[in-house]
Each structure stands twice: as structure tokens, then as C-alpha cells.
Write a protein that holds these residues in place. Sequence first.
Motif, PDB file in Angstrom:
ATOM      1  N   LEU A  37      -5.736  -0.749  -5.793  1.00 28.43           N
ATOM      2  CA  LEU A  37      -5.326  -0.489  -4.419  1.00 28.43           C
ATOM      3  C   LEU A  37      -6.395   0.312  -3.686  1.00 28.43           C
ATOM      4  CD1 LEU A  37      -1.559   0.529  -4.787  1.00 28.43           C
ATOM      5  CD2 LEU A  37      -2.536  -1.743  -4.387  1.00 28.43           C
ATOM      6  N   THR A  38      -6.508   0.071  -2.398  1.00 33.62           N
ATOM      7  CA  THR A  38      -7.382   0.895  -1.568  1.00 33.62           C
ATOM      8  C   THR A  38      -6.722   2.250  -1.387  1.00 33.62           C
ATOM      9  OG1 THR A  38      -6.336   0.245   0.493  1.00 33.62           O
ATOM     10  CG2 THR A  38      -8.169  -1.150  -0.301  1.00 33.62           C
ATOM     11  N   SER A  39      -7.458   3.209  -0.850  1.00 34.63           N
ATOM     12  CA  SER A  39      -6.880   4.527  -0.587  1.00 34.63           C
ATOM     13  C   SER A  39      -5.710   4.426   0.377  1.00 34.63           C
ATOM     14  CB  SER A  39      -7.934   5.487  -0.040  1.00 34.63           C
ATOM     15  OG  SER A  39      -8.839   5.825  -1.058  1.00 34.63           O
ATOM     16  N   ALA A  40      -5.848   3.583   1.381  1.00 33.25           N
ATOM     17  CA  ALA A  40      -4.763   3.426   2.354  1.00 33.25           C
ATOM     18  C   ALA A  40      -3.516   2.829   1.695  1.00 33.25           C
ATOM     19  CB  ALA A  40      -5.223   2.544   3.507  1.00 33.25           C
ATOM     20  N   GLN A  41      -3.700   1.824   0.848  1.00 31.52           N
ATOM     21  CA  GLN A  41      -2.570   1.207   0.163  1.00 31.52           C
ATOM     22  C   GLN A  41      -1.907   2.179  -0.810  1.00 31.52           C
ATOM     23  OE1 GLN A  41      -4.869  -2.017  -1.460  1.00 31.52           O
ATOM     24  NE2 GLN A  41      -4.066  -3.503   0.035  1.00 31.52           N
ATOM     25  N   ALA A  42      -2.710   2.885  -1.594  1.00 36.19           N
ATOM     26  CA  ALA A  42      -2.171   3.852  -2.549  1.00 36.19           C
ATOM     27  C   ALA A  42      -1.454   4.980  -1.825  1.00 36.19           C
ATOM     28  CB  ALA A  42      -3.288   4.404  -3.430  1.00 36.19           C
ATOM     29  N   ALA A  43      -1.981   5.390  -0.683  1.00 36.80           N
ATOM     30  CA  ALA A  43      -1.337   6.442   0.106  1.00 36.80           C
ATOM     31  C   ALA A  43       0.059   6.012   0.544  1.00 36.80           C
ATOM     32  CB  ALA A  43      -2.194   6.800   1.316  1.00 36.80           C
ATOM     33  N   LEU A  44       0.214   4.748   0.915  1.00 40.19           N
ATOM     34  CA  LEU A  44       1.542   4.244   1.281  1.00 40.19           C
ATOM     35  C   LEU A  44       2.501   4.318   0.103  1.00 40.19           C
ATOM     36  CD1 LEU A  44       0.720   1.116   3.485  1.00 40.19           C
ATOM     37  CD2 LEU A  44       1.809   3.250   4.224  1.00 40.19           C
ATOM     38  N   VAL A  45       2.028   3.933  -1.067  1.00 35.14           N
ATOM     39  CA  VAL A  45       2.855   3.990  -2.276  1.00 35.14           C
ATOM     40  C   VAL A  45       3.269   5.427  -2.575  1.00 35.14           C
ATOM     41  CG1 VAL A  45       2.861   3.629  -4.781  1.00 35.14           C
ATOM     42  CG2 VAL A  45       1.856   1.900  -3.267  1.00 35.14           C
ATOM     43  N   LEU A  46       2.331   6.347  -2.406  1.00 34.13           N
ATOM     44  CA  LEU A  46       2.570   7.751  -2.739  1.00 34.13           C
ATOM     45  C   LEU A  46       3.244   8.530  -1.618  1.00 34.13           C
ATOM     46  CD1 LEU A  46      -0.870   8.449  -4.452  1.00 34.13           C
ATOM     47  CD2 LEU A  46       1.351   8.148  -5.590  1.00 34.13           C
ATOM     48  N   GLY A  47       3.305   7.929  -0.445  1.00 38.64           N
ATOM     49  CA  GLY A  47       3.913   8.633   0.690  1.00 38.64           C
ATOM     50  C   GLY A  47       3.044   9.761   1.204  1.00 38.64           C
ATOM     51  N   THR A  48       1.748   9.532   1.240  1.00 38.79           N
ATOM     52  CA  THR A  48       0.809  10.556   1.688  1.00 38.79           C
ATOM     53  C   THR A  48      -0.248   9.896   2.564  1.00 38.79           C
ATOM     54  OG1 THR A  48      -0.570  12.380   0.895  1.00 38.79           O
ATOM     55  CG2 THR A  48      -0.690  10.355  -0.361  1.00 38.79           C
ATOM     56  N   THR A  49      -1.264  10.638   2.919  1.00 40.19           N
ATOM     57  CA  THR A  49      -2.349  10.083   3.723  1.00 40.19           C
ATOM     58  C   THR A  49      -3.459   9.564   2.815  1.00 40.19           C
ATOM     59  OG1 THR A  49      -3.579  12.163   3.846  1.00 40.19           O
ATOM     60  CG2 THR A  49      -1.892  11.774   5.549  1.00 40.19           C
TER      61      THR A  49
END
Length: 94
Positions: A37-49
Motif C-alpha cells: 500500500l502507498t502511504s495514503a492507502q495505509a493511512a486510510l486503513v490505519l485511520g491516520t494521515t
Amino acid sequence: MSTPHDGVIASLDLAAAWHRLAPGEQEVLALAVFEDLTSAQAALVLGTTATAHRLRLTRARRALRAHLDDADAADPVEARHEHPLTDETLEATR
């Protein structure tokens, strides 16, 4: 000098280092490395920026490298062998 068992030993070191990581460190690394996952995609999964994700990923990489280095220090013979998780591999997760 490498032996036929180096790959197995390195894999065991990596598995042991992985289990020493905190669950959050495992999660952030898994999203980047295994799920790709990209940082943006992983951030969505984690609920963060995305920025917070990149910071967590950097810290998780450092923790994993420290655990691998600890394994090398505990076994000086194996310290001469490179782990399959090289600095280049860690950089590729950025």
C-alpha cells in the motif's frame, strides 16, 4: 563466505525480529511490504494521515533493523552474513 544454510538462518533471524516488534510496528510494516500500500492507502486503513503513517513506518523499520542487529551481536559468526532484509529492502518500503 556463505553456506547453504545462510538463507535459513537469515529467515529465522528475520522471523525472530518480527515477533519482537510491537503489534503496531508489525501492522505498519505489513501494510507497506506485504500489502504494497502507498502511504495514503495505509493511512486510510490505519485511520491516520499519510505523514503520520510515514513516521510510524520509519520507526518500525528502525525497530526491525535494531532487532536484526541485536541478533547479529548475539551471534558474531552470523554477523558476517547479510540478512535478506537489507537496508535497500527497507528503503523500498518508502
